[in-house]
Design a protein around this motif. Structure first.
Motif, PDB file in Angstrom:
ATOM      1  N   GLY A 154     -50.579 -32.426  56.036  1.00  0.00           N
ATOM      2  CA  GLY A 154     -49.969 -33.618  57.221  1.00  0.00           C
ATOM      3  C   GLY A 154     -49.531 -33.512  57.517  1.00  0.00           C
ATOM      4  O   GLY A 154     -48.527 -34.449  58.660  1.00  0.00           O
ATOM      5  N   ARG A 156     -49.805 -33.725  62.142  1.00  0.00           N
ATOM      6  CA  ARG A 156     -50.519 -34.088  62.709  1.00  0.00           C
ATOM      7  C   ARG A 156     -50.329 -33.612  64.652  1.00  0.00           C
ATOM      8  O   ARG A 156     -51.098 -33.116  64.564  1.00  0.00           O
ATOM      9  CB  ARG A 156     -50.326 -36.067  63.144  1.00  0.00           C
ATOM     10  CG  ARG A 156     -50.312 -36.586  64.543  1.00  0.00           C
ATOM     11  CD  ARG A 156     -49.717 -37.786  64.551  1.00  0.00           C
ATOM     12  NE  ARG A 156     -50.501 -37.767  65.895  1.00  0.00           N
ATOM     13  CZ  ARG A 156     -51.309 -39.114  66.213  1.00  0.00           C
ATOM     14  NH1 ARG A 156     -52.627 -38.671  65.527  1.00  0.00           N
ATOM     15  NH2 ARG A 156     -51.694 -39.031  67.443  1.00  0.00           N
ATOM     16  N   TYR A 225     -55.569 -42.599  64.268  1.00  0.00           N
ATOM     17  CA  TYR A 225     -55.112 -41.816  62.551  1.00  0.00           C
ATOM     18  C   TYR A 225     -56.311 -42.487  61.800  1.00  0.00           C
ATOM     19  O   TYR A 225     -56.123 -42.554  60.861  1.00  0.00           O
ATOM     20  CB  TYR A 225     -53.592 -43.160  62.121  1.00  0.00           C
ATOM     21  CG  TYR A 225     -52.596 -42.107  63.670  1.00  0.00           C
ATOM     22  CD1 TYR A 225     -52.455 -43.081  64.647  1.00  0.00           C
ATOM     23  CD2 TYR A 225     -51.682 -41.618  62.796  1.00  0.00           C
ATOM     24  CE1 TYR A 225     -51.543 -43.130  65.369  1.00  0.00           C
ATOM     25  CE2 TYR A 225     -50.433 -41.077  63.763  1.00  0.00           C
ATOM     26  CZ  TYR A 225     -50.082 -42.088  64.513  1.00  0.00           C
ATOM     27  OH  TYR A 225     -49.382 -42.143  65.539  1.00  0.00           O
ATOM     28  N   SER A 229     -55.121 -37.547  54.556  1.00  0.00           N
ATOM     29  CA  SER A 229     -54.363 -35.578  54.305  1.00  0.00           C
ATOM     30  C   SER A 229     -55.564 -35.364  53.217  1.00  0.00           C
ATOM     31  O   SER A 229     -55.518 -33.965  52.616  1.00  0.00           O
ATOM     32  CB  SER A 229     -53.134 -35.287  53.975  1.00  0.00           C
ATOM     33  OG  SER A 229     -52.714 -36.710  52.959  1.00  0.00           O
TER      34      SER A 229
ATOM     35  N   SER B   9     -58.304 -55.138  60.608  1.00  0.00           N
ATOM     36  CA  SER B   9     -58.301 -54.122  60.465  1.00  0.00           C
ATOM     37  C   SER B   9     -58.205 -53.468  62.303  1.00  0.00           C
ATOM     38  O   SER B   9     -57.554 -52.795  62.487  1.00  0.00           O
ATOM     39  CB  SER B   9     -59.014 -52.809  59.689  1.00  0.00           C
ATOM     40  OG  SER B   9     -60.364 -53.687  59.529  1.00  0.00           O
ATOM     41  N   ALA B  13     -55.145 -51.651  64.341  1.00  0.00           N
ATOM     42  CA  ALA B  13     -55.464 -50.572  64.295  1.00  0.00           C
ATOM     43  C   ALA B  13     -55.602 -50.105  66.272  1.00  0.00           C
ATOM     44  O   ALA B  13     -54.392 -49.741  66.326  1.00  0.00           O
ATOM     45  CB  ALA B  13     -56.809 -49.850  64.126  1.00  0.00           C
ATOM     46  N   CYS B  17     -51.850 -48.231  67.855  1.00  0.00           N
ATOM     47  CA  CYS B  17     -52.198 -47.322  68.701  1.00  0.00           C
ATOM     48  C   CYS B  17     -51.624 -47.445  70.384  1.00  0.00           C
ATOM     49  O   CYS B  17     -51.072 -46.896  70.216  1.00  0.00           O
ATOM     50  CB  CYS B  17     -53.691 -46.937  69.374  1.00  0.00           C
ATOM     51  SG  CYS B  17     -54.928 -46.107  68.019  1.00  0.00           S
ATOM     52  N   VAL B  20     -47.153 -46.916  70.136  1.00  0.00           N
ATOM     53  CA  VAL B  20     -47.342 -45.338  69.777  1.00  0.00           C
ATOM     54  C   VAL B  20     -46.470 -44.870  69.374  1.00  0.00           C
ATOM     55  O   VAL B  20     -46.195 -44.118  67.830  1.00  0.00           O
ATOM     56  CB  VAL B  20     -47.753 -44.547  70.334  1.00  0.00           C
ATOM     57  CG1 VAL B  20     -47.563 -42.148  70.632  1.00  0.00           C
ATOM     58  CG2 VAL B  20     -50.214 -44.462  70.735  1.00  0.00           C
ATOM     59  N   PRO B  23     -45.134 -46.623  65.214  1.00  0.00           N
ATOM     60  CA  PRO B  23     -45.606 -46.835  64.277  1.00  0.00           C
ATOM     61  C   PRO B  23     -46.004 -44.985  63.889  1.00  0.00           C
ATOM     62  O   PRO B  23     -45.538 -44.435  62.812  1.00  0.00           O
ATOM     63  CB  PRO B  23     -47.377 -47.165  64.437  1.00  0.00           C
ATOM     64  CG  PRO B  23     -47.153 -47.974  65.170  1.00  0.00           C
ATOM     65  CD  PRO B  23     -45.377 -47.259  66.340  1.00  0.00           C
ATOM     66  N   ALA B  24     -45.022 -44.206  65.357  1.00  0.00           N
ATOM     67  CA  ALA B  24     -45.682 -42.916  64.212  1.00  0.00           C
ATOM     68  C   ALA B  24     -44.580 -42.087  64.041  1.00  0.00           C
ATOM     69  O   ALA B  24     -44.750 -41.145  62.933  1.00  0.00           O
ATOM     70  CB  ALA B  24     -45.782 -41.627  66.076  1.00  0.00           C
ATOM     71  N   THR B  31     -45.042 -37.133  55.431  1.00  0.00           N
ATOM     72  CA  THR B  31     -46.512 -35.854  55.842  1.00  0.00           C
ATOM     73  C   THR B  31     -45.968 -35.278  56.969  1.00  0.00           C
ATOM     74  O   THR B  31     -46.787 -34.492  57.427  1.00  0.00           O
ATOM     75  CB  THR B  31     -47.766 -36.625  55.164  1.00  0.00           C
ATOM     76  OG1 THR B  31     -48.281 -37.516  55.471  1.00  0.00           O
ATOM     77  CG2 THR B  31     -47.755 -36.147  52.866  1.00  0.00           C
ATOM     78  N   GLY B  32     -45.408 -36.103  57.817  1.00  0.00           N
ATOM     79  CA  GLY B  32     -45.246 -35.170  60.003  1.00  0.00           C
ATOM     80  C   GLY B  32     -46.453 -35.583  59.601  1.00  0.00           C
ATOM     81  O   GLY B  32     -46.921 -35.425  61.604  1.00  0.00           O
ATOM     82  N   GLY B  33     -46.911 -37.296  60.478  1.00  0.00           N
ATOM     83  CA  GLY B  33     -47.836 -37.755  61.114  1.00  0.00           C
ATOM     84  C   GLY B  33     -49.153 -38.045  60.641  1.00  0.00           C
ATOM     85  O   GLY B  33     -49.623 -39.375  61.197  1.00  0.00           O
ATOM     86  N   ILE B  34     -49.646 -37.527  59.574  1.00  0.00           N
ATOM     87  CA  ILE B  34     -50.828 -37.930  58.827  1.00  0.00           C
ATOM     88  C   ILE B  34     -50.883 -38.615  57.491  1.00  0.00           C
ATOM     89  O   ILE B  34     -50.461 -38.113  56.747  1.00  0.00           O
ATOM     90  CB  ILE B  34     -51.545 -36.627  58.967  1.00  0.00           C
ATOM     91  CG1 ILE B  34     -52.354 -36.280  60.235  1.00  0.00           C
ATOM     92  CG2 ILE B  34     -53.116 -36.477  58.373  1.00  0.00           C
ATOM     93  CD1 ILE B  34     -53.388 -34.959  59.570  1.00  0.00           C
ATOM     94  N   PRO B  35     -51.331 -39.919  57.978  1.00  0.00           N
ATOM     95  CA  PRO B  35     -51.881 -40.525  56.959  1.00  0.00           C
ATOM     96  C   PRO B  35     -51.698 -40.359  56.043  1.00  0.00           C
ATOM     97  O   PRO B  35     -52.933 -39.083  55.807  1.00  0.00           O
ATOM     98  CB  PRO B  35     -51.915 -42.207  57.156  1.00  0.00           C
ATOM     99  CG  PRO B  35     -53.114 -41.893  58.369  1.00  0.00           C
ATOM    100  CD  PRO B  35     -52.228 -40.699  58.483  1.00  0.00           C
ATOM    101  N   THR B  36     -52.043 -40.502  54.723  1.00  0.00           N
ATOM    102  CA  THR B  36     -52.878 -40.621  52.864  1.00  0.00           C
ATOM    103  C   THR B  36     -52.823 -41.287  51.835  1.00  0.00           C
ATOM    104  O   THR B  36     -53.494 -42.612  53.193  1.00  0.00           O
ATOM    105  CB  THR B  36     -51.471 -39.171  52.378  1.00  0.00           C
ATOM    106  OG1 THR B  36     -50.273 -40.970  51.971  1.00  0.00           O
ATOM    107  CG2 THR B  36     -50.352 -39.156  52.770  1.00  0.00           C
ATOM    108  N   ASP B  37     -53.983 -40.889  51.535  1.00  0.00           N
ATOM    109  CA  ASP B  37     -55.002 -41.883  51.222  1.00  0.00           C
ATOM    110  C   ASP B  37     -53.762 -42.991  50.728  1.00  0.00           C
ATOM    111  O   ASP B  37     -54.586 -44.192  50.360  1.00  0.00           O
ATOM    112  CB  ASP B  37     -56.026 -41.304  49.659  1.00  0.00           C
ATOM    113  CG  ASP B  37     -56.533 -40.647  50.505  1.00  0.00           C
ATOM    114  OD1 ASP B  37     -57.763 -40.096  49.630  1.00  0.00           O
ATOM    115  OD2 ASP B  37     -57.708 -40.361  51.700  1.00  0.00           O
ATOM    116  N   GLN B  40     -53.461 -45.243  53.395  1.00  0.00           N
ATOM    117  CA  GLN B  40     -53.913 -46.029  54.466  1.00  0.00           C
ATOM    118  C   GLN B  40     -56.090 -46.457  53.781  1.00  0.00           C
ATOM    119  O   GLN B  40     -56.325 -46.985  54.188  1.00  0.00           O
ATOM    120  CB  GLN B  40     -54.257 -45.397  55.330  1.00  0.00           C
ATOM    121  CG  GLN B  40     -55.644 -45.565  56.375  1.00  0.00           C
ATOM    122  CD  GLN B  40     -55.146 -44.619  57.791  1.00  0.00           C
ATOM    123  OE1 GLN B  40     -54.387 -44.500  58.165  1.00  0.00           O
ATOM    124  NE2 GLN B  40     -55.946 -43.973  58.300  1.00  0.00           N
ATOM    125  N   THR B  42     -58.357 -48.484  51.973  1.00  0.00           N
ATOM    126  CA  THR B  42     -59.081 -49.925  52.002  1.00  0.00           C
ATOM    127  C   THR B  42     -60.064 -50.328  51.481  1.00  0.00           C
ATOM    128  O   THR B  42     -60.958 -49.347  51.182  1.00  0.00           O
ATOM    129  CB  THR B  42     -59.084 -50.362  53.427  1.00  0.00           C
ATOM    130  OG1 THR B  42     -58.800 -51.649  52.981  1.00  0.00           O
ATOM    131  CG2 THR B  42     -60.159 -49.735  54.065  1.00  0.00           C
TER     132      THR B  42
END
Lengths: 261, 126
Positions: A154, A156, A225, A229, B9, B13, B17, B20, B23-24, B31-37, B40, B42
């Motif tokens: 995770g 980025r 985005y 992960s 969506s 999105a 964006c 930035v 939302p960042a 988790t540091g910037g990357i979304p998890t399942d 996110q 759908t």
């Protein structure tokens, strides 16, 4: 929401497979007409159609997966099998060229002087630019693995940096190879040595360009985005392809550049 | 339906964006910037994820449960309607599959080996 009792994706009809097939036809026949008649119309048309197909089809896949959620676990599994089988078919494609190389070089014909490299051929020094060109794909293998782990954890920014680095290394490799091609003391027309050398390394170079493009295209969804992960198959596929390209280079280097010199 | 979902969506999105900085910080903040399942996923993917967490498998992704096939432990066959086709491979490695319609109600028996099958209603998340 689809009222289906299964987790698979029944895709809607789309024109892009057809345009892809047409572009393949136009590009191959265009290549032939370019060689014979020196006209580039068909080739140009085919390439444009190919670019359009790639853009539209992959945009559609991103919509279906990231925005609509059609890529459930069984669907992803199928895509993984697909990519693995495709890379396997490419491995066999290269096996053919290695077969040709070893066929000619293990028992050199009398017309070549009975030795390899053939009489009159000055091969490239494997410890000059080709060695650098070996360090580059190895390093990019490290950076792409770094990127993968960053995505899974995770993180980025590191993922963005390492993926960009991978792309840059890929471009660097292509540039170095292009320079080598320009400076080489032999050509494609120089007997079986020139033929096996340029066909094998040439197709490899084409695959490097494809792999670099694939990785570049992965940067776009990443900055928006799209990847999670856990679910980032587009990136996985690009990384697998990139490792395959690097491994092929290693075989090329050891067989053609080093043993063959 | 899908077009509306896509528009919505895609719009979301696009706007996230552009904005930035905010939302960042909120997206994948743990988790540091990357979304998890979790955050996110759908559509169907999200349905499957949610159901799996509750221990349910509405889209039959996992292997069906094993039953003895006796009167007291019949094979339970899920169905979204009131009947479903059953293919019984009576003994392992049999090449002739015994096909028959299984209707709701009392358990039916395979005409070849006599195993018991019972239709059970299957709920689909809508």
């Amino acid at each position: 929401m689809a009222h289906q009792a299964h987790a698979y994706h029944m895709v809607d009809p789309s024109p892009w497979p057809l345009t892809g097939a047409i572009s393949a036809l136009l590009m191959t026949s265009g290549l032939a007409t370019w060689f014979v008649y020196k006209t580039t119309t068909l080739l140009f048309l085919g390439t444009t159609l190919l670019l359009l197909t790639m853009f539209q089809w992959w945009r559609l896949i991103i919509r279906e997966s990231t925005f609509q959620g059609h890529h459930t676990t069984p669907v992803q599994k199928g895509l993984r099998y697909g990519m693995v089988l495709f890379i396997t078919s490419e491995v066999f494609f290269f096996i053919g060229f290695f077969w040709a190389f070893y066929h000619s070089s293990l028992a050199p014909a009398i017309e070549l002087g009975g030795l390899w490299p053939p009489t009159g051929i000055t091969p490239l020094d494997p410890f000059e630019v080709p060695l650098l060109n070996t360090a580059v794909p190895l390093a990019s293998g490290v950076t792409v693995t770094w990127a993968h782990h960053s995505i899974m954890e995770g993180a980025r920014k590191p993922a963005l940096q390492s993926l960009t680095l991978t792309v840059l290394l890929g471009l660097y490799f292509t540039a170095l190879q292009a320079m080598e091609y320009y400076e080489a003391p032999f050509t494609l027309a120089d007997g079986v040595y020139g033929c096996t050398f340029f066909v094998a390394t040439g197709f490899h170079g084409l695959h490097v360009i494809i792999g670099t493009t694939f990785s570049m295209v992965c940067l776009l969804p990443h900055t928006h985005y799209h990847f999670t992960s856990n679910h980032h198959f587009g990136f996985d596929a690009a990384a697998w392809y990139w490792h395959f390209v690097a491994v092929v280079w290693l075989f090329l280097y050891i067989s053609i550049y080093w043993w063959g010199s | 339906m899908a077009a509306r979902l896509l528009l919505r969506s895609a719009f979301r999105a696009a706007t996230t964006c552009r904005a930035v900085p905010v939302p960042a910080l909120t997206r994948g903040v743990t988790t540091g910037g990357i979304p998890t399942d979790e955050e996110q996923a759908t559509g169907l993917e999200k349905q499957v994820l949610k159901s799996m967490k509750e221990g349910k498998d509405p889209y039959s992704i996992l292997k069906p449960k094993e039953y003895a096939g006796t009167k007291d432990d019949p094979h339970l066959v899920p169905s979204v309607t009131n009947k479903r086709i059953v293919g019984c491979v009576c003994e392992e490695d049999n090449t002739a599959v015994i096909w028959f319609w299984l209707h709701e109600g009392e358990a039916q028996r395979c005409p070849s080996c006599g195993s018991h099958y019972k239709l059970v209603p299957h709920e689909l998340p809508h």
